[in-house]
Design an enzyme around this catalytic site. Structure first.
Site, PDB file in Angstrom:
ATOM      1  CG  LEU A   1      69.668  52.134  66.426  1.00 32.17           C
ATOM      2  CD1 LEU A   1      69.204  53.584  66.334  1.00 32.17           C
ATOM      3  CD2 LEU A   1      68.796  51.267  65.534  1.00 32.17           C
TER       4      LEU A   1
ATOM      5  CG  ASP B   1      76.076  45.849  62.179  1.00 36.20           C
ATOM      6  OD1 ASP B   1      75.015  45.456  61.675  1.00 36.20           O
ATOM      7  OD2 ASP B   1      76.439  45.553  63.330  1.00 36.20           O
TER       8      ASP B   1
HETATM    9  C1  GLA Z   1      75.581  42.580  65.187  1.00 39.65           C
HETATM   10  C2  GLA Z   1      76.725  42.238  64.242  1.00 39.65           C
HETATM   11  C3  GLA Z   1      76.214  41.900  62.848  1.00 39.65           C
HETATM   12  C4  GLA Z   1      75.094  40.870  62.890  1.00 39.65           C
HETATM   13  C5  GLA Z   1      74.047  41.273  63.920  1.00 39.65           C
HETATM   14  C6  GLA Z   1      72.993  40.222  64.096  1.00 39.65           C
HETATM   15  O1  GLA Z   1      74.979  43.776  64.822  1.00 39.65           O
HETATM   16  O2  GLA Z   1      77.611  43.320  64.146  1.00 39.65           O
HETATM   17  O3  GLA Z   1      77.285  41.443  62.040  1.00 39.65           O
HETATM   18  O4  GLA Z   1      75.601  39.582  63.144  1.00 39.65           O
HETATM   19  O5  GLA Z   1      74.611  41.536  65.186  1.00 39.65           O
HETATM   20  O6  GLA Z   1      72.203  40.116  62.968  1.00 39.65           O
END
Ligand code: GLA
Length: 355
Positions: A107, A154
């Site tokens: 998350l 994220d």
């Molecule tokens: C992590 C990384 C994101 C993305 C996801 C996979 O959360 O922080 O930048 O690459 O994995 O979708």
């Protein structure tokens, strides 16, 4: 000097996994769990940072003297380090963080921490930064200072996403659109209890393999490989590269279709896309673990579930389910108890939030 308080949420990615560092599409939503940053500027250049979850330990450093310590304070140090590199002035501060975004669950507790801290810094030092710039600074801190080569999903989600709309984001242009969730859709998130971390090996390996696949296909980023024209070419690559490229290219197409499904209220097809995305992460990108696959299989057999898939970077973490509105709590309790019986792991329900 007055104290400021700012917060930022964790996120659940509905679909579009490992597409962001190939400049593709993602579709995350905010979750109710969040990080709260309380910051008081100081009249020197010292930073004192404390986390409610870690206890009494106080990390201290001098602005300009940031050094990686392989601890959570590196996210804070990374932010002040990037701000200095960009010529943005801040003074010292006392920082207190309090987060209920679970660590290692998929998350994105780290982006919540970064964005909450950046928002507090922006308010305390009157920084003229947009929400997108704030996300870019947070991502740069994580990549260049913490050393986790993540994409921008994220931080953009923590900075811009809401709980009742998905953030449809083009990670190349950073253009975004809020796509409202249909009223008859509820999201469920269940944590497998298998913790992951991204600064380490597996995420980095997948990123490297898929970048090699892009080079073999003659492009810099897999975003530039269109599905219909290139599937033959992809399948002709050496097996590992073929699978990595196939995931990213088909996943991008699924994000675009999922956006259409949300706008049209087609939850049946949205659910199928979730299951297809999971199969692609399991078989082609190979980033799921048996516990997470089990959660998806249990979901498939549960009435009221449109679809389910792992969410986040992988190698553990949580699954997200699209279910009929109003049935989330019961469905989550059912799946979680079956999961606990079969594995002995605690299948913690993160959404709907029960407290
Ligand atoms: C992590 C990384 C994101 C993305 C996801 C996979 O959360 O922080 O930048 O690459 O994995 O979708």
């Amino acid at each position: 000097m007055p104290e400021v308080r700012a917060e930022a949420p964790g996120r659940v990615n509905l679909i579009g996994e490992h597409t962001d560092y190939h400049e593709g599409f993602v579709l995350p939503c905010a979750v109710p769990q969040r990080c709260v940053a309380t910051l008081r500027p100081r009249d020197d250049r010292r930073v004192r940072a404390q986390s409610e979850q870690i206890g009494d330990e106080v990390f201290e450093y001098e602005l300009g003297g940031e050094q990686r310590r392989d601890a959570w304070v590196d996210y804070v140090q990374g932010l002040t380090w990037v701000l200095a590199k960009r010529g943005i002035q801040v003074g010292g501060f006392d920082l207190h963080l309090d987060s209920d975004v679970p660590l290692g669950s998929g998350l994105s507790s780290s982006a919540a921490l970064e964005v909450a801290t950046m928002r507090a810094l922006r308010a305390a030092f009157d920084l003229e930064l947009t929400d997108v710039e704030l996300a870019r600074i947070a991502q740069r801190a994580e990549v260049e200072f913490v050393g986790a080569p993540v994409g921008i999903m994220d931080q953009m989600a923590a900075s811009l996403a809401g709980e009742r709309a998905a953030l449809f984001l083009d990670t190349r242009s950073l253009e975004f659109e809020q796509v409202p969730l249909p009223a008859d859709l509820e999201l469920v998130v269940i944590n497998s209890g298998v913790a992951h971390q991204h600064a380490g090996g597996d995420y980095v390996t997948r990123r490297r393999e898929s970048e090699e696949a892009a080079r073999l296909l003659g492009v810099d980023r897999l975003r530039d490989v269109s599905l219909d024209r290139r599937l033959d070419e992809i399948n002709a690559l050496p097996s590992t590269h073929a699978r990595r490229a196939r995931h990213v290219v088909t996943e991008n197409a699924r994000v675009l279709e999922a956006r259409t499904c949300l706008l049209a209220g087609d939850l049946k097809r949205l659910g199928q896309l979730f299951f297809e995305s999971h199969a692609s992460m399991r078989d082609d990108y190979e980033i799921t673990v048996p516990a997470v696959d089990l959660l998806v299989d249990l979901s498939r057999r549960q009435p009221g579930v449109f679809g389910a898939r792992m969410t986040g970077g992988g190698f553990g973490g949580a699954v997200v389910l699209a279910v009929t509105a109003g049935s989330g709590a019961d469905i989550a309790a059912n799946i979680s108890s079956k999961y606990s019986n079969q594995t002995g792991n605690d299948g913690q329900v993160l959404l709907p939030r029960l407290t």
